[in-house]
Design a protein around this motif. Structure first.
Motif, short mmCIF file in Angstrom:
data_model
loop_
_atom_site.label_atom_id
_atom_site.label_comp_id
_atom_site.label_asym_id
_atom_site.label_seq_id
_atom_site.Cartn_x
_atom_site.Cartn_y
_atom_site.Cartn_z
N SER A 135 -1.10 12.69 4.20
CA SER A 135 -0.71 14.06 4.54
C SER A 135 0.22 14.71 3.52
O SER A 135 1.41 14.91 3.79
N PRO A 136 -0.27 15.09 2.35
CA PRO A 136 0.60 15.78 1.38
C PRO A 136 1.05 17.15 1.85
O PRO A 136 2.10 17.64 1.45
N GLY A 137 0.27 17.78 2.74
CA GLY A 137 0.63 19.11 3.21
C GLY A 137 1.95 19.14 3.96
O GLY A 137 2.65 20.16 3.97
N ILE A 138 2.31 18.02 4.61
CA ILE A 138 3.57 17.96 5.34
C ILE A 138 4.73 18.07 4.36
O ILE A 138 5.69 18.83 4.56
N ALA A 139 4.67 17.30 3.28
CA ALA A 139 5.74 17.35 2.27
C ALA A 139 5.83 18.73 1.62
O ALA A 139 6.93 19.24 1.38
N GLU A 140 4.69 19.34 1.35
CA GLU A 140 4.69 20.67 0.72
C GLU A 140 5.26 21.72 1.66
O GLU A 140 5.97 22.63 1.21
N HIS A 195 7.58 21.30 3.82
CA HIS A 195 9.04 21.14 3.84
C HIS A 195 9.66 21.29 2.45
O HIS A 195 10.88 21.16 2.31
N LYS A 196 8.81 21.50 1.43
CA LYS A 196 9.29 21.52 0.05
C LYS A 196 10.07 20.25 -0.29
O LYS A 196 11.08 20.28 -0.99
N ASP A 197 9.58 19.14 0.23
CA ASP A 197 10.19 17.84 -0.01
C ASP A 197 9.40 17.15 -1.12
O ASP A 197 8.47 16.38 -0.88
N TRP A 198 9.78 17.44 -2.35
CA TRP A 198 9.00 16.94 -3.49
C TRP A 198 9.18 15.44 -3.67
O TRP A 198 8.30 14.77 -4.23
N GLY A 199 10.30 14.90 -3.22
CA GLY A 199 10.45 13.45 -3.25
C GLY A 199 9.44 12.76 -2.34
O GLY A 199 8.83 11.76 -2.71
N MET A 200 9.24 13.32 -1.15
CA MET A 200 8.24 12.79 -0.23
C MET A 200 6.84 12.99 -0.80
O MET A 200 5.97 12.10 -0.68
N LEU A 201 6.61 14.14 -1.46
CA LEU A 201 5.30 14.40 -2.06
C LEU A 201 4.99 13.37 -3.14
O LEU A 201 3.84 12.96 -3.30
N ALA A 202 6.01 12.94 -3.87
CA ALA A 202 5.81 11.91 -4.90
C ALA A 202 5.65 10.53 -4.28
O ALA A 202 4.92 9.68 -4.81
#
Length: 573
Positions: A334-339, A341-348
């Protein structure tokens, strides 16, 4: 013979001891003892029928236990625990879930309907084999309950993938093909269901003969699971753990958001990751535990299934040692969740965790199950059709694609501060979507896995020796009217089949330099997120890597974007 009072006293003491053990196991009190165990939940297999009329709805002329739901029919309301509406339903013989505390005889249905004031309904599935799933009203839960009510299954492609794995690996060779097989529990395949929700996949795996450890920290959802397992007579094969699996030290408390009525109940998430504040009914503190601390080091795992609304990477990290002994992983991604929240650490962290798994001695392969093409096709594909055809070949998720996603996420981590983001090339700045920091499509590489994922998607990850490349074989000749055997080895091989690559651009399609092209050659007609180009408006077609359909509206933008790509000026460069 012994005096009668001795026999009665012995029976009473045995009842107390067994009852205390049941309550301890069910209420999760053993979780704090520090022992690693995958033994089955404590249940009581009654040697004689259970027949009481203690349910308030007993003797009303209707069976209110939910065990008479018919396939293809609407769901039935459930008001009574098993064995408590005897005059209307008949006696119950089989496994019963342990009590949920309180007065003797209180079970999960009582807990749902009278303690939590919620509804429970029984819906017979269209799966192979079929079983009675526990759901709530479809308007209350327009997610799991609505899908089961209307479709008769959860995510047909994911169900079919689990069947492919479980039918081939749940029971040892020579065992009879059923949950009631004579195979010892130690001989059965082990499934770890993290984020079990109402227990649809846990019960299904148990019916196919597996043992299951199911993590479900929301007591209300665990009650639905317990009732469904009991009706299916597989409670003895399922251990329900009341903790949230994660990478924090076992025993750590984490916040868990629970959705309100009218919101997808499948969005319950640690740290409220996939819930907006207005969607949440309440937040609760739950115990977290590492999978490596729970599953015995001697256990081999057939399948790790993960559906935890953005907590996926933390579950993988919590199972580092267990994965060395695991054959398959089915997981939501689920990359959309990180995006959001603008949580780029989680996206990585998402592609990093998956890439680390695939890089473990080159021993794993990953196939992509796109949401609306494979996982849950639209329009829906009947389950009967799923079972009569081989599992389709899936596009392979490569380490190169994940590394492209990781690089893009790290760049966002360093460039998006205080609401700002990297500007587009000057030639594209005049086109509105290109200047927006919220347009995620401009920040990803067309060679990355993210380029074929919308908000979320599903993956089947398998040991490479259990994966093959190439199209699926022709299905064996089957009489269209003949009943299907759930354990048909000719049709259900347990192997992941791979064909093509899960990125909008294949690895050999240029994305920079003089030979760069704007649209995909391997996925013609599709843009970023596997959206159909014909469904994207002219203002966003180019941004989503689609050919401009109306040159008068976006032809100049298309040329400017292609030139920026060739010059290496786009964000992913």
């Amino acid at each position: 013979s012994k005096p009668a009072f001795v026999v009665q006293l012995t029976a009473a003491l045995l009842s107390i001891v067994v009852g205390a053990y049941i309550a301890t196991e069910w209420l999760g009190l053993n979780a704090g003892l520090g022992s690693s165990s995958s033994s089955s939940s404590a249940v009581w297999l009654h040697p004689s029928p259970v027949c009481t009329n203690t349910c308030p709805q007993a003797r009303n002329g209707v069976c209110d236990e939910g065990r008479q739901a018919a396939r293809g029919a609407p769901s039935q309301a459930v008001q009574c625990d098993l064995g408590t509406d005897c005059d209307d339903c008949g006696a119950w013989t089989g496994h019963l879930p342990p009590a949920w505390g309180g007065p003797e005889g209180v079970g999960p249905v009582h807990y749902i309907t009278r303690v939590m004031n919620e509804t429970i309904r029984a819906k017979r599935t269209d799966t192979l084999p079929s079983f009675i799933a526990a759901i709530t009203d479809a308007k209350t839960d327009p997610d799991v309950s609505a899908m089961l009510e209307g479709y008769g299954a959860m995510e047909g492609g994911v169900t079919r993938a689990m069947h492919e794995i479980a039918a081939a690996g749940c029971l040892p060779p020579g065992s009879s093909s059923s949950a009631g097989s004579s195979a010892s529990n130690r001989g059965r395949g082990l499934v770890l269901d993290v984020g079990a929700n109402f227990g649809y996949f846990a019960v299904y795996a148990a019916l196919l003969g597996c043992r299951v450890i199911a993590w479900e920290p929301v007591p209300l959802f665990a009650a639905y699971l317990a009732h469904a397992a009991a009706v299916a007579n597989v409670s003895h094969l399922i251990t329900i753990r009341s903790a949230a699996a994660g990478d924090a030290p076992t025993g750590t408390k984490v916040a868990l958001g629970v959705p309100k009525h009218g919101t997808y109940w499948g969005l319950a998430s640690v740290e409220n990751a996939n819930l907006h504040p207005h969607e949440m009914k309440y937040s609760m503190s739950v115990r977290s535990e590492r999978i490596d601390d729970i599953v015995l080091a001697s256990e081999k795992v057939l399948l790790l299934k993960i559906d935890v609304e953005g907590w996926d990477h933390r579950v993988l990290q919590s199972a580092f040692r267990t994965l060395h002994r695991t054959q398959h992983v089915l997981m939501e991604y689920s990359p959309g969740i990180a995006e959001r929240h603008k949580d780029w650490g989680m996206l990585a962290a998402l592609p990093r965790a998956l890439n680390n798994l695939l890089g473990e001695g080159d021993g794993w392969a990953a196939g992509h199950m796109p949401m609306f093409q494979v996982a849950a096709p639209w329009p829906p594909k009947p389950m009967e059709q799923w079972y009569r055809e081989p599992m389709p070949a899936l596009e392979e998720v490569t380490r190169g694609a994940l590394e492209a996603d990781l690089a893009a996420a790290i760049k966002r981590l360093h460039t998006e501060v205080n609401g700002s983001c990297a500007p587009p090339p000057p030639a594209l700045a005049k086109y509105g979507p290109w200047a927006s920091c919220g347009e995620w499509a401009r920040f990803i590489s067309p060679r990355g896995f993210r380029s074929v994922v919308g908000y979320n998607t599903n993956l089947w990850v398998s040991r490479r020796e259990l994966a093959v490349r190439g199209p699926p074989p022709a299905p064996p000749a089957l009489n269209a009217s003949a009943p299907l055997d759930p354990w048909n080895k000719a049709l259900y091989s347990g192997r992941l089949r791979l064909q093509g690559y899960a990125s909008l651009f294949a690895p050999d399609q240029a994305i920079t330099g003089p030979n760069a092209e704007w649209a995909s050659k391997s996925h013609p007609g599709y843009g970023v997120g596997l959206a159909k180009c014909q469904d994207i408006g002219a203002g966003h077609q180019v941004l989503h890597r689609c050919p401009c359909a109306d040159k008068s509206k976006c032809g100049e933008e298309e040329q400017a974007a292609l030139q920026a790509a060739r010059d290496g000026l786009l964000t992913y460069s």
